[in-house]
Design a protein around this motif. Sequence first.
Motif, PDB file in Angstrom:
ATOM      1  N   VAL A 155      76.925  46.381 104.863  1.00  0.00           N
ATOM      2  CA  VAL A 155      76.568  47.157 106.051  1.00  0.00           C
ATOM      3  C   VAL A 155      75.185  47.745 105.811  1.00  0.00           C
ATOM      4  O   VAL A 155      74.931  48.362 104.775  1.00  0.00           O
ATOM      5  CB  VAL A 155      77.583  48.289 106.328  1.00  0.00           C
ATOM      6  N   LEU A 156      74.289  47.536 106.764  1.00  0.00           N
ATOM      7  CA  LEU A 156      72.949  48.104 106.700  1.00  0.00           C
ATOM      8  C   LEU A 156      72.835  49.214 107.733  1.00  0.00           C
ATOM      9  O   LEU A 156      73.149  49.006 108.911  1.00  0.00           O
ATOM     10  CB  LEU A 156      71.889  47.035 106.975  1.00  0.00           C
ATOM     11  N   ALA A 157      72.401  50.396 107.313  1.00  0.00           N
ATOM     12  CA  ALA A 157      72.235  51.542 108.202  1.00  0.00           C
ATOM     13  C   ALA A 157      70.791  52.015 108.135  1.00  0.00           C
ATOM     14  O   ALA A 157      70.087  51.781 107.153  1.00  0.00           O
ATOM     15  CB  ALA A 157      73.188  52.666 107.814  1.00  0.00           C
ATOM     16  N   ASN A 158      70.352  52.719 109.203  1.00  0.00           N
ATOM     17  CA  ASN A 158      68.931  53.050 109.296  1.00  0.00           C
ATOM     18  C   ASN A 158      68.594  54.482 108.910  1.00  0.00           C
ATOM     19  O   ASN A 158      67.489  54.945 109.187  1.00  0.00           O
ATOM     20  CB  ASN A 158      68.399  52.735 110.704  1.00  0.00           C
ATOM     21  N   SER A 159      69.515  55.189 108.271  1.00  0.00           N
ATOM     22  CA  SER A 159      69.207  56.510 107.722  1.00  0.00           C
ATOM     23  C   SER A 159      70.271  56.857 106.692  1.00  0.00           C
ATOM     24  O   SER A 159      71.363  56.267 106.677  1.00  0.00           O
ATOM     25  CB  SER A 159      69.163  57.591 108.808  1.00  0.00           C
ATOM     26  N   GLN A 160      69.968  57.837 105.834  1.00  0.00           N
ATOM     27  CA  GLN A 160      70.948  58.268 104.834  1.00  0.00           C
ATOM     28  C   GLN A 160      72.196  58.827 105.510  1.00  0.00           C
ATOM     29  O   GLN A 160      73.317  58.613 105.044  1.00  0.00           O
ATOM     30  CB  GLN A 160      70.317  59.332 103.912  1.00  0.00           C
ATOM     31  N   GLU A 161      72.002  59.549 106.615  1.00  0.00           N
ATOM     32  CA  GLU A 161      73.147  60.099 107.342  1.00  0.00           C
ATOM     33  C   GLU A 161      74.046  58.990 107.864  1.00  0.00           C
ATOM     34  O   GLU A 161      75.280  59.071 107.768  1.00  0.00           O
ATOM     35  CB  GLU A 161      72.661  60.972 108.496  1.00  0.00           C
ATOM     36  N   MET A 162      73.440  57.934 108.430  1.00  0.00           N
ATOM     37  CA  MET A 162      74.233  56.820 108.948  1.00  0.00           C
ATOM     38  C   MET A 162      74.929  56.065 107.821  1.00  0.00           C
ATOM     39  O   MET A 162      76.036  55.546 108.004  1.00  0.00           O
ATOM     40  CB  MET A 162      73.338  55.890 109.761  1.00  0.00           C
ATOM     41  N   MET A 163      74.306  55.992 106.646  1.00  0.00           N
ATOM     42  CA  MET A 163      74.973  55.378 105.495  1.00  0.00           C
ATOM     43  C   MET A 163      76.241  56.156 105.134  1.00  0.00           C
ATOM     44  O   MET A 163      77.288  55.564 104.861  1.00  0.00           O
ATOM     45  CB  MET A 163      74.019  55.326 104.300  1.00  0.00           C
ATOM     46  N   ALA A 164      76.142  57.481 105.151  1.00  0.00           N
ATOM     47  CA  ALA A 164      77.307  58.314 104.819  1.00  0.00           C
ATOM     48  C   ALA A 164      78.408  58.133 105.861  1.00  0.00           C
ATOM     49  O   ALA A 164      79.602  58.064 105.511  1.00  0.00           O
ATOM     50  CB  ALA A 164      76.881  59.776 104.724  1.00  0.00           C
ATOM     51  N   PRO A 292      49.749  60.412 118.197  1.00  0.00           N
ATOM     52  CA  PRO A 292      50.569  61.505 117.684  1.00  0.00           C
ATOM     53  C   PRO A 292      52.001  61.387 118.213  1.00  0.00           C
ATOM     54  O   PRO A 292      52.212  61.089 119.397  1.00  0.00           O
ATOM     55  CB  PRO A 292      49.885  62.762 118.231  1.00  0.00           C
ATOM     56  N   VAL A 293      52.965  61.620 117.338  1.00  0.00           N
ATOM     57  CA  VAL A 293      54.377  61.519 117.690  1.00  0.00           C
ATOM     58  C   VAL A 293      55.041  62.851 117.370  1.00  0.00           C
ATOM     59  O   VAL A 293      54.911  63.359 116.255  1.00  0.00           O
ATOM     60  CB  VAL A 293      55.050  60.369 116.903  1.00  0.00           C
ATOM     61  N   LEU A 294      55.752  63.402 118.352  1.00  0.00           N
ATOM     62  CA  LEU A 294      56.434  64.693 118.199  1.00  0.00           C
ATOM     63  C   LEU A 294      57.925  64.457 118.413  1.00  0.00           C
ATOM     64  O   LEU A 294      58.343  64.047 119.506  1.00  0.00           O
ATOM     65  CB  LEU A 294      55.893  65.698 119.233  1.00  0.00           C
ATOM     66  N   VAL A 295      58.731  64.706 117.365  1.00  0.00           N
ATOM     67  CA  VAL A 295      60.164  64.404 117.439  1.00  0.00           C
ATOM     68  C   VAL A 295      60.989  65.603 117.017  1.00  0.00           C
ATOM     69  O   VAL A 295      60.514  66.497 116.299  1.00  0.00           O
ATOM     70  CB  VAL A 295      60.535  63.182 116.569  1.00  0.00           C
ATOM     71  N   SER A 296      62.254  65.599 117.429  1.00  0.00           N
ATOM     72  CA  SER A 296      63.191  66.645 117.030  1.00  0.00           C
ATOM     73  C   SER A 296      63.735  66.358 115.636  1.00  0.00           C
ATOM     74  O   SER A 296      63.639  65.237 115.114  1.00  0.00           O
ATOM     75  CB  SER A 296      64.350  66.720 118.021  1.00  0.00           C
ATOM     76  N   SER A 297      64.352  67.365 115.043  1.00  0.00           N
ATOM     77  CA  SER A 297      64.923  67.204 113.705  1.00  0.00           C
ATOM     78  C   SER A 297      66.121  66.272 113.702  1.00  0.00           C
ATOM     79  O   SER A 297      66.576  65.848 112.642  1.00  0.00           O
ATOM     80  CB  SER A 297      65.331  68.574 113.143  1.00  0.00           C
ATOM     81  N   ALA A 298      66.661  65.931 114.895  1.00  0.00           N
ATOM     82  CA  ALA A 298      67.810  65.028 114.983  1.00  0.00           C
ATOM     83  C   ALA A 298      67.426  63.561 114.852  1.00  0.00           C
ATOM     84  O   ALA A 298      68.303  62.707 114.771  1.00  0.00           O
ATOM     85  CB  ALA A 298      68.540  65.247 116.311  1.00  0.00           C
ATOM     86  N   CYS A 299      66.135  63.249 114.827  1.00  0.00           N
ATOM     87  CA  CYS A 299      65.689  61.850 114.798  1.00  0.00           C
ATOM     88  C   CYS A 299      65.695  61.306 113.372  1.00  0.00           C
ATOM     89  O   CYS A 299      65.035  61.849 112.488  1.00  0.00           O
ATOM     90  CB  CYS A 299      64.292  61.729 115.410  1.00  0.00           C
ATOM     91  N   GLY A 300      66.419  60.206 113.169  1.00  0.00           N
ATOM     92  CA  GLY A 300      66.557  59.634 111.839  1.00  0.00           C
ATOM     93  C   GLY A 300      65.266  59.152 111.229  1.00  0.00           C
ATOM     94  O   GLY A 300      65.173  59.017 110.005  1.00  0.00           O
ATOM     95  N   ILE A 301      64.244  58.912 112.034  1.00  0.00           N
ATOM     96  CA  ILE A 301      62.963  58.436 111.503  1.00  0.00           C
ATOM     97  C   ILE A 301      62.380  59.435 110.510  1.00  0.00           C
ATOM     98  O   ILE A 301      61.635  59.060 109.598  1.00  0.00           O
ATOM     99  CB  ILE A 301      61.977  58.155 112.662  1.00  0.00           C
ATOM    100  N   LEU A 302      62.734  60.717 110.640  1.00  0.00           N
ATOM    101  CA  LEU A 302      62.207  61.744 109.729  1.00  0.00           C
ATOM    102  C   LEU A 302      62.748  61.605 108.317  1.00  0.00           C
ATOM    103  O   LEU A 302      62.190  62.172 107.375  1.00  0.00           O
ATOM    104  CB  LEU A 302      62.535  63.148 110.263  1.00  0.00           C
TER     105      LEU A 302
END
Length: 373
Positions: A155-164, A292-302
């Motif tokens: 299984v490949l996930a795109n963030s540490q949170e999604m891996m968990a 410039p990109v402005l994102v919330s803390s909920a975005c996995g890209i961070l």
Amino acid sequence: MPPCAAGLRVAIVSDAAPERNGVGAYYRDLADHLRAAGARVDLVAPRCRAGTWYGGLTLPLPGDPTQKIVLPSPWLVSRRIDRLRPNVVIVPTPGPFGMLGMHLAERSGAALVVGFHTHFEALTTLFQNWGIGARIANGYLGACHRLLFGKSDLVLANSQEMMAIARSIGARRVSLMATPIPQRFLDFQPVPARRDLARVLFAGRLAPEKNLEAIVAAARRLPDIEFLIVGDGPMRTWVEEQCRGLPNLSHSGWVRRSRIMALIDEMDALILPSTVESFGTIALEAMARARPVLVSSACGILSWDVLSRGIFRIHEGEHLADALARLRDLDPAIRERKAHLGREGARDINHRNLQHWLAVLSGDYTDSVDVGR
């Protein structure tokens, strides 16, 4: 050097139409990169053209009239898989196409790699008006994910949170994946950004998890900034109503992905204030165009170190309007330096991600491949 792709035969069986959302775009881009590296790839998915869906029997998707559930023809999909004789089947969705892909991988003896991009079970909790339908959808999606993860080789996930989350659902072997970018986003020199931050873009599904209310409130508080919302989804009518009352807020509807790069180049910044966002592909694409990109803390890209250094954040508890005013008032040279860091990070992660996918598809399921964290 990436592993050799010669001899790789890959079937991607997905419920996500390539033009309709981030998951669909991910696998269209990945297929293009794999083909360029020498692999044979067949992307088996429904298609949507001019509002008409193709690929099987269509059913309405509860809560979102702009999307459909497509029931594929098992015979037609099976024939395509048999013709390819894949080494690997990639399944990125727990819908009818994905479950059929899982079955065909098992039948053909191909390895099964599952892409875990969206925790759909969490999204169903946002649709309170579904009532018992939300509980039924949650149960179905949970059962499909458990079955997919149980039968997968990886299984490949795109963030540490999604891996968990994947491990908590039952995945035995989980690794981190990055996100590909269309090569033209990197090959063509970005249009130089203006010094003033006067036009900002949101592009994505018009759905509760995107926090569109914050964008409308920011447009109301910052009349000197033009806000463009691009996309379609269950909140489209509400967005159009808000646009009628705000002269600096507009909505262009859904646009073809081939238009996205030029659209980003026309804008001064991209915003993504989502409350749930497993990654945020549009943010990566804007970074590739040195915006410039402005994102919330909920975005996995961070969660990606190589990318986070090129991203501006909406602080915890901070309103989008305040974050945008802070970004607008920065020295333009600081915004430009950050944006160019973002483009470098996007280029780097795109290269490493292709190496990682080629390694995985060649049978290397270890976590040793560095994909840019």
